[in-house]
Design a protein around this motif. Sequence first.
Motif, mmCIF file in Angstrom:
data_model
loop_
_atom_site.group_PDB
_atom_site.id
_atom_site.type_symbol
_atom_site.label_atom_id
_atom_site.label_comp_id
_atom_site.label_asym_id
_atom_site.label_seq_id
_atom_site.Cartn_x
_atom_site.Cartn_y
_atom_site.Cartn_z
ATOM 1 N N PHE A 58 0.826 -1.207 0.000
ATOM 2 C CA PHE A 58 0.000 0.000 0.000
ATOM 3 C C PHE A 58 0.862 1.259 0.000
ATOM 4 N N LEU A 59 1.928 1.235 0.802
ATOM 5 C CA LEU A 59 2.756 2.433 0.944
ATOM 6 C C LEU A 59 3.481 2.795 -0.347
ATOM 7 N N THR A 60 3.839 1.783 -1.158
ATOM 8 C CA THR A 60 4.491 2.078 -2.435
ATOM 9 C C THR A 60 3.487 2.425 -3.521
ATOM 10 N N SER A 61 2.221 2.048 -3.311
ATOM 11 C CA SER A 61 1.198 2.287 -4.331
ATOM 12 C C SER A 61 0.530 3.648 -4.192
ATOM 13 N N PHE A 62 0.522 4.189 -2.970
ATOM 14 C CA PHE A 62 -0.177 5.443 -2.724
ATOM 15 C C PHE A 62 0.735 6.399 -1.968
ATOM 16 N N GLU A 63 0.605 7.682 -2.284
ATOM 17 C CA GLU A 63 1.544 8.675 -1.755
ATOM 18 C C GLU A 63 1.393 8.884 -0.260
ATOM 19 N N LYS A 64 0.135 8.945 0.234
ATOM 20 C CA LYS A 64 -0.086 9.269 1.638
ATOM 21 C C LYS A 64 -0.963 8.222 2.305
ATOM 22 N N PRO A 65 -0.690 7.922 3.585
ATOM 23 C CA PRO A 65 -1.569 7.010 4.326
ATOM 24 C C PRO A 65 -2.852 7.735 4.722
ATOM 25 N N PRO A 66 -3.955 7.007 4.908
ATOM 26 C CA PRO A 66 -5.207 7.661 5.298
ATOM 27 C C PRO A 66 -5.209 8.021 6.780
ATOM 28 N N VAL A 67 -5.975 9.038 7.135
ATOM 29 C CA VAL A 67 -6.209 9.354 8.547
ATOM 30 C C VAL A 67 -7.677 9.143 8.908
ATOM 31 N N GLU A 68 -8.524 8.987 7.885
ATOM 32 C CA GLU A 68 -9.936 8.677 8.112
ATOM 33 C C GLU A 68 -10.146 7.179 7.933
ATOM 34 N N GLY A 69 -11.322 6.700 8.311
ATOM 35 C CA GLY A 69 -11.631 5.286 8.191
ATOM 36 C C GLY A 69 -11.884 4.857 6.761
ATOM 37 N N ALA A 70 -12.271 3.595 6.601
ATOM 38 C CA ALA A 70 -12.419 2.993 5.277
ATOM 39 C C ALA A 70 -13.889 2.875 4.887
ATOM 40 N N ILE A 80 -11.121 3.750 -9.707
ATOM 41 C CA ILE A 80 -10.056 3.560 -8.711
ATOM 42 C C ILE A 80 -8.642 3.713 -9.275
ATOM 43 N N SER A 81 -8.498 3.754 -10.587
ATOM 44 C CA SER A 81 -7.146 3.744 -11.161
ATOM 45 C C SER A 81 -6.386 5.038 -10.903
ATOM 46 N N SER A 82 -7.097 6.137 -10.694
ATOM 47 C CA SER A 82 -6.403 7.413 -10.515
ATOM 48 C C SER A 82 -6.607 8.009 -9.127
ATOM 49 N N THR A 83 -7.228 7.265 -8.209
ATOM 50 C CA THR A 83 -7.473 7.814 -6.879
ATOM 51 C C THR A 83 -6.191 7.922 -6.069
ATOM 52 N N VAL A 84 -6.136 8.938 -5.199
ATOM 53 C CA VAL A 84 -4.998 9.071 -4.294
ATOM 54 C C VAL A 84 -5.286 8.386 -2.962
ATOM 55 N N LYS A 85 -6.530 7.980 -2.752
ATOM 56 C CA LYS A 85 -6.881 7.293 -1.510
ATOM 57 C C LYS A 85 -6.532 5.814 -1.624
#
Length: 713
Positions: A308-320, A421-426
Amino acid sequence: MSLNQITVELEIKPVSIKKLISPRSIAIVGASATPGSAGNTILKNLERFNYSGEIHLVNKKRTEIEGKFCVPSIEDLPEGIDAVVLCVPFTAVVESVKASARRKAGSVMIFAAGFAEVGEAGKLAQAQITEIGRENEMMIAGPNCMGLTNFVDNVPLTFAPGLKKTEVKNNSSLCILSQSGGMMSNLREIAQARGISLTHAISTGNEAIAGVEDYLAYLIEDESTKVITMYVEHIRRPKLFLDLSAKARKKGKTIVLLHPGRSEASREAAQSHTGSLVGDYTVIKTLLEQEAVIMVETMEELVDVSWFLTSFEKPPVEGAAILTDSGAVKGFALDYCDTVGLSLPELSEASKGALDQLLPEFSSATNPLDVTAQVLSDMSLYTSTARCLLDDSKIGSLMIIVLPGSPHIALEKVRAALPAISSTVKPTAYVVMGEGSPLQEEVITELMENGIPFFRSPERAMRALAILTKYGKSLKKVNNLGQQAPIQTPVLRTKGVIPEYAGKDYFAKIGIPVPKWGLAKEVESAIDAARSIGFPVVLKAQSSELAHKSDVGGVIVGIKDETELAEAWKRLHSNIGKARPDLELDGVLVEKMGEKGIEMVVGARRDSEWGPIVMVGLGGIWIEVLKDVRFMSPKLTEEYIEQEILALKSADLLRGARGSAPADVKALTQVVAKVGQLMNAVPEIEEIDINPVMVYPDGQGVVALDALIVTSE
């Protein structure tokens, strides 16, 4: 130079591994023409990677291997080769290291086993090669390692067969750093199978000189590396590791660490409750997580979180949010997400309204969202509902969990979701249930090409996102964190276990509230003290040899008048005489009886390697039974400490349960902060235990009813 001196030097700062990890010239000692041998596999790997530097071969029986010239010994190599790779048995290692030093090699890599991991003879041999390396400023990698691969510079210094090159993406790639060579290889193969961009895969082995801290220092500065995935059994330089973890966080790098040791049965002998509850792993986990290092507990979590960390720039702070086509998954997800600590926020009113326009009449706009089997006749529902969930500001990540159906249907579902989902930053995970059921290859390849982590198990995705979300919150909190100011502390004049009366006197001087008290050696002076303090009072036997006075009848409470005090004085001394006939008391503490409140505990313990850690929790008799405690760094601010206190399972007692008044959490927070400041300021303090700290209604403060301080002798 002794081995102890070497250890001290290594603790001070990391050493340069540049010539080892990115050599301009390499010598293979024990080069071989035999397929599958270490000396042949390394050569093949270098050729496959198109290594651009010089390659020198050493073989005492051959003059040529694979068309390359060989010399008979290390002594025949040119001076100043950057990396000498020893493919030789244990018996030849020490002499080969000496010879490499004479040729002024920059570094030596040792694959052979049989050193410090097997016995005294091996430890002695390892100490020899360490000393040779240190005296000649020559880096040593290993022994007992599988080497490393630098994918950035195309340097495969490993005998791993079938090694493949991999794409390196600037500032978004993964590095694998492991003390275990087998684990390094396993993680590398998993990462490559998932299409994860790799910068390095490194095994450190016995770490004669080059340890995880040295590689970590290098990788933090590597522009391509974003995530450092680590399997480490022994962190040899804890303070340096903590400093590097802080540096990594500040540079935007993430460390994901699997560190075995949670189940270790042995614990250091401890006088305090804190000492008995805090094991080595607790100290490590607490201090590292408060530098935003991600500590995982399983191999699956290590791999999945890194993905996940290599696939997306920032980790979430909100829930899923969860999007599924199965009502059964919806019910299961609610339970399992609660188990792993992944919140599923209620959707915003705007999202609910938009979803109501999209969903069939018999479906409801909730989280998890079940689009029902209706989606089979309208696959565009995957696209529109996923977009709606991702657009919701209350949602930090998304899981799409689908039933596979036929291989053809499974592919259709993926292709329907990809536009959303292909271009989402989440961070987004795609899960196809039915593990083992056939899938078309395009299902996996199209998700991988779009950087979407793919799972066959919803539990794995949920665990990974729970860890990722916790990390996002921790990172935000730590990055906004200040540091406590130092405090002035009086001199501790007693060593070892400090009696309670001296401990309370010390606490009072730094601003921790204690009851009114006096120390008496005769009953008459005890009565005088009680008159001055005011009844009711408590009597407590005082000696540095009585860390836990209640165990021997050394505490008598609820004394209402002088007559009861005289009787209690006799009873207390009788109890001590029976339990400890040879013990001479410093005196008896006469103390104002504490008013009823919420009993909490505040403590601290200094780990010999990692330093101090502070504890707060539900106290009194409940600490050993419920173990409802939170651990933290002693450097934390009051804001952070208060958040930790309110994260206790028993925090509702402090908030005001069943109509009771809210407790003075601010005052409790200040006590925890002062204990942390004390541990930072006075290095000879080994343990502190204040149990109970009586917490009164908001605005009425707290009182430390007991005080245990243990210092180093």
